[in-house]
Design a protein around this motif. Structure first.
Motif, mmCIF file in Angstrom:
data_model
loop_
_atom_site.group_PDB
_atom_site.id
_atom_site.type_symbol
_atom_site.label_atom_id
_atom_site.label_comp_id
_atom_site.label_asym_id
_atom_site.label_seq_id
_atom_site.Cartn_x
_atom_site.Cartn_y
_atom_site.Cartn_z
ATOM 1 N N ALA A 1 0.812 -1.218 0.000
ATOM 2 C CA ALA A 1 0.000 0.000 0.000
ATOM 3 C C ALA A 1 0.843 1.263 0.000
ATOM 4 O O ALA A 1 0.477 2.273 -0.594
ATOM 5 N N VAL A 2 2.003 1.219 0.683
ATOM 6 C CA VAL A 2 2.813 2.442 0.790
ATOM 7 C C VAL A 2 3.852 2.545 -0.329
ATOM 8 O O VAL A 2 4.606 3.522 -0.385
ATOM 9 N N ASP A 3 3.887 1.533 -1.213
ATOM 10 C CA ASP A 3 4.633 1.626 -2.482
ATOM 11 C C ASP A 3 6.093 2.014 -2.266
ATOM 12 O O ASP A 3 6.574 3.022 -2.796
ATOM 13 N N LEU A 4 6.799 1.189 -1.507
ATOM 14 C CA LEU A 4 8.182 1.511 -1.157
ATOM 15 C C LEU A 4 9.118 1.365 -2.352
ATOM 16 O O LEU A 4 8.995 0.452 -3.164
ATOM 17 N N LYS A 5 10.080 2.280 -2.418
ATOM 18 C CA LYS A 5 11.124 2.249 -3.438
ATOM 19 C C LYS A 5 12.484 2.071 -2.751
ATOM 20 O O LYS A 5 12.665 2.445 -1.587
ATOM 21 N N GLU A 6 13.428 1.529 -3.481
ATOM 22 C CA GLU A 6 14.767 1.354 -2.951
ATOM 23 C C GLU A 6 15.348 2.699 -2.521
ATOM 24 O O GLU A 6 15.234 3.695 -3.241
ATOM 25 N N GLY A 7 15.914 2.737 -1.333
ATOM 26 C CA GLY A 7 16.532 3.950 -0.813
ATOM 27 C C GLY A 7 15.603 4.838 -0.011
ATOM 28 O O GLY A 7 16.058 5.809 0.605
ATOM 29 N N GLU A 8 14.291 4.536 -0.007
ATOM 30 C CA GLU A 8 13.363 5.324 0.809
ATOM 31 C C GLU A 8 13.420 4.866 2.266
ATOM 32 O O GLU A 8 14.036 3.848 2.590
ATOM 33 N N THR A 9 12.760 5.645 3.120
ATOM 34 C CA THR A 9 12.711 5.326 4.546
ATOM 35 C C THR A 9 11.266 5.157 4.983
ATOM 36 O O THR A 9 10.416 6.009 4.704
ATOM 37 N N VAL A 10 10.984 4.054 5.676
ATOM 38 C CA VAL A 10 9.649 3.786 6.204
ATOM 39 C C VAL A 10 9.764 3.534 7.698
ATOM 40 O O VAL A 10 10.720 2.919 8.172
ATOM 41 N N VAL A 11 8.789 4.054 8.446
ATOM 42 C CA VAL A 11 8.683 3.768 9.879
ATOM 43 C C VAL A 11 7.566 2.745 10.065
ATOM 44 O O VAL A 11 6.496 2.854 9.452
ATOM 45 N N ILE A 12 7.802 1.753 10.922
ATOM 46 C CA ILE A 12 6.791 0.740 11.225
ATOM 47 C C ILE A 12 6.579 0.705 12.730
ATOM 48 O O ILE A 12 7.518 0.454 13.496
ATOM 49 N N SER A 13 5.356 0.989 13.173
ATOM 50 C CA SER A 13 5.045 0.885 14.599
ATOM 51 C C SER A 13 4.671 -0.556 14.934
ATOM 52 O O SER A 13 4.209 -1.315 14.084
#
Length: 307
Positions: free
Chosen positions: A137-149
């Motif tokens: 759903a959040v459509d992650l790309k290489e090199g991006e930053t995601v936070v997961i609670s």
């Protein structure tokens, strides 16, 4: 007669019991599975209280559970690809998996890889499908930053691993006793609680691109405070915030992906590319103890019932 978890009214853990039930017979397109393991999930506890009665109506007596793994005992007419004796994993949409035997639609099953344990196989569907849906759903790309609670929980621990496979940097919010596990999986572990926004900003000086909330309790507001666009925030727990701010709930409300994705996740586990942590295993008759532990919301990984 086989046994199954039942309850006759909405309520707390004390409404749960284990009853003898009639042995079901598979109809067209169905199989009867002798359950070897059935994972439990927070959503089941919420449904049992009646808090989601409009979204998930109940008839009583109600069964409980979606996740399952076991051995096929009988197949109904029109079933192809499965035979008695096959080891399978899958799910039931009938709230019925916490039982010794369960009827399952053949299309909701896939074969269990030999080197995937019963406990892991029987815990995979809800957390796996939910984590898969949230990460996509959040459509992650290489090199991006995601936070997961809730990064060490059942869904969070899989979301961390799937997000890392996308090439994104993952900041995992969890208690300190889970930080070593997160670090070993390539995540940046941070403690939750007071000051968490400052800790995230320090760990991600170039900003946060996406946020996956598996816990609720204000994390959607935190994501927005971190300037994450609403379309790149997914929550599986805070539906009020999702409605208020227009963020996504993929994996949290929809039926989710089916057996094809389950087979994909099982193959990743079999090949050593994905791990499902198992926190505790309880016999079926201790279902109340299992949900007591679950509802403390501090377990690392999955809690499993073994009929």
């Amino acid at each position: 007669m086989p046994k199954a978890v039942r309850y006759d009214e909405f309520g707390g853990i004390d409404v749960l019991r284990v009853d003898e039930v009639e042995r079901p017979t598979p109809g067209d397109g169905q199989v009867l599975v002798r359950v070897k393991a059935a994972g439990i999930n927070p959503s089941e506890a919420v449904i049992r209280t009646g808090a989601l009665a409009q979204m998930f109506p109940s008839t009583f007596p109600s069964g409980q559970g979606s996740d399952l793994a076991g051995i096929i005992e009988e197949v109904g007419a029109g079933v192809g690809g499965f035979s008695p004796g096959d080891e399978v994993l899958g799910f039931s949409n009938k709230r019925a998996s916490q039982a010794e035997v369960v009827l399952v639609e053949a299309g909701d099953l896939t074969h269990k890889p030999e080197n995937v344990s019963w406990e892991v196989a029987g815990s995979l569907y809800v957390v796996g499908a939910t984590a898969w849906g949230a990460v996509h759903a959040v459509d992650l790309k290489e090199g991006e930053t995601v936070v997961i609670s809730g990064a060490a929980g059942g869904v969070g621990s899989l979301a961390v691993q799937l997000a890392r496979r996308s090439g994104a940097a993952v900041i995992g919010l969890a208690s300190e006793n889970n930080h070593a596990w997160l670090k070993d999986r390539g995540a940046i572990p941070l403690a939750y609680g007071d000051g968490v926004e400052d800790r995230i900003r320090a760990a991600a000086p170039d900003g946060v691109d996406a946020f996956i909330d598996t816990y609720g309790h204000g994390y959607v507001d935190l994501a927005l405070a971190l300037d994450v666009p609403a379309e790149r925030i997914d929550t599986i727990a805070d539906f009020a915030a999702a409605e208020k701010y227009g963020v996504k709930t993929d994996g949290g409300t929809a039926a989710g992906p089916g057996a094809e994705v389950l087979a994909e996740l099982a193959a990743l586990i079999a090949d050593g590319h994905l791990q499902v942590p198992i926190s505790k295993v309880y016999p079926l008759h201790q279902v109340r103890d299992a949900y007591t532990e679950l509802e403390r919301r501090h377990t690392h990984g999955k809690i499993v019932l073994r009929p």
